[in-house]
Design a protein around this motif. Structure first.
Motif, short mmCIF file in Angstrom:
data_model
loop_
_atom_site.label_atom_id
_atom_site.label_comp_id
_atom_site.label_asym_id
_atom_site.label_seq_id
_atom_site.Cartn_x
_atom_site.Cartn_y
_atom_site.Cartn_z
N ILE A 180 -12.30 -22.83 -17.23
CA ILE A 180 -10.93 -22.29 -17.18
C ILE A 180 -9.93 -23.42 -16.96
CG2 ILE A 180 -9.35 -20.80 -15.88
CD1 ILE A 180 -11.37 -19.28 -17.65
N ARG A 181 -10.25 -24.34 -16.07
CA ARG A 181 -9.37 -25.49 -15.81
C ARG A 181 -9.16 -26.27 -17.12
NH1 ARG A 181 -11.60 -27.16 -11.46
NH2 ARG A 181 -10.01 -26.40 -10.05
N SER A 182 -10.21 -26.46 -17.88
CA SER A 182 -10.13 -27.18 -19.15
C SER A 182 -9.28 -26.42 -20.16
CB SER A 182 -11.54 -27.39 -19.70
OG SER A 182 -11.49 -28.00 -20.97
N ILE A 183 -9.47 -25.11 -20.27
CA ILE A 183 -8.67 -24.29 -21.20
C ILE A 183 -7.19 -24.42 -20.87
CG2 ILE A 183 -8.09 -21.90 -21.83
CD1 ILE A 183 -11.14 -21.30 -21.57
N GLY A 228 -1.30 -28.08 -20.61
CA GLY A 228 -0.92 -29.35 -20.02
C GLY A 228 -0.54 -29.27 -18.56
N VAL A 229 -1.15 -28.35 -17.83
CA VAL A 229 -0.83 -28.14 -16.42
C VAL A 229 -2.10 -27.79 -15.66
CG1 VAL A 229 -0.17 -25.76 -16.88
CG2 VAL A 229 0.68 -26.86 -14.84
N MET A 230 -2.13 -28.11 -14.38
CA MET A 230 -3.30 -27.84 -13.54
C MET A 230 -3.15 -26.49 -12.85
SD MET A 230 -6.23 -29.05 -12.63
CE MET A 230 -6.14 -30.74 -13.13
N VAL A 245 -0.36 -20.56 -12.21
CA VAL A 245 0.09 -21.70 -12.98
C VAL A 245 1.61 -21.71 -12.96
CG1 VAL A 245 0.14 -22.78 -15.26
CG2 VAL A 245 -1.89 -21.53 -14.53
N ALA A 246 2.20 -22.83 -12.55
CA ALA A 246 3.66 -22.98 -12.59
C ALA A 246 3.98 -23.93 -13.73
CB ALA A 246 4.16 -23.54 -11.27
N HIS A 247 4.78 -23.45 -14.67
CA HIS A 247 5.04 -24.25 -15.86
C HIS A 247 6.16 -23.59 -16.67
CE1 HIS A 247 3.97 -27.26 -18.80
NE2 HIS A 247 3.66 -26.37 -19.73
N ARG A 248 6.71 -24.32 -17.60
CA ARG A 248 7.63 -23.74 -18.57
C ARG A 248 6.78 -22.92 -19.54
NH1 ARG A 248 12.52 -25.01 -19.43
NH2 ARG A 248 13.65 -26.45 -18.11
N GLN A 286 4.03 -17.50 -26.81
CA GLN A 286 2.85 -18.06 -27.44
C GLN A 286 1.84 -18.56 -26.40
OE1 GLN A 286 6.02 -18.72 -28.33
NE2 GLN A 286 6.08 -17.82 -30.38
N MET A 287 2.32 -19.07 -25.29
CA MET A 287 1.43 -19.53 -24.23
C MET A 287 0.71 -18.35 -23.58
SD MET A 287 3.95 -22.35 -22.62
CE MET A 287 3.13 -23.87 -22.25
N LEU A 288 1.42 -17.25 -23.40
CA LEU A 288 0.77 -16.05 -22.85
C LEU A 288 -0.30 -15.54 -23.80
CD1 LEU A 288 3.85 -14.14 -21.39
CD2 LEU A 288 2.19 -15.55 -20.16
#
Length: 129
Positions: free
Chosen positions: A60-63, A69-71, A83-86, A90-92
């Motif tokens: 999952i961490r790798s996916i 591009g976020v941990m 996950v905190a990110h912009r 499409q990301m969802l």
């Protein structure tokens, strides 16, 4: 057909579309994101991903790190991921297609300047999505 009937019909079509395209994503998150994307194509969110079963955290961490591009942060024996990110729609979609997702919820954290607020939602939060 009156204007109100047309509005209700189009809203029903919109709801059906959300459930078809992003069935595991909280509809309130989708609507919030659509409003914000008009001003910022990738607004900052803290996204919470609930999985059906305990995952291989490294997989999952790798996916997430390779695709977004976020941990990620793991909670509840790995079945609750934050996950905190912009984010954008499409990301969802990427998350739902690449993981065994039960539900995705999220909280807007503010124009790219907000830090993660950590987990907010509970697994047993009975909300339609």
């Amino acid at each position: 057909m009156s204007g109100i009937e047309d509005l209700v019909r189009k809203f029903d079509d919109f709801e059906n579309s959300m459930k078809t395209v992003l069935p595991k994503v909280d509809t309130r998150l989708i609507i919030d994101m659509l409003h914000r994307i008009k001003r910022d194509e990738s607004p900052m969110y803290t996204i919470e991903i609930f999985l059906d079963k305990r995952p291989d955290e490294e997989k999952i961490r790798s996916i997430i790190t390779e695709g977004l591009g976020v941990m990620p942060a793991f909670y509840d024996q790995g079945t609750h991921i934050v996950v905190a990110h912009r984010f954008n729609l499409q990301m969802l979609e990427y998350i739902t297609k690449n993981m065994d997702v039960a539900k995705i919820r999220g909280t807007f954290t503010g124009a790219g300047r907000g830090a993660s607020i950590g987990p907010v939602f509970e697994r047993d939060d009975a909300t339609d999505y």
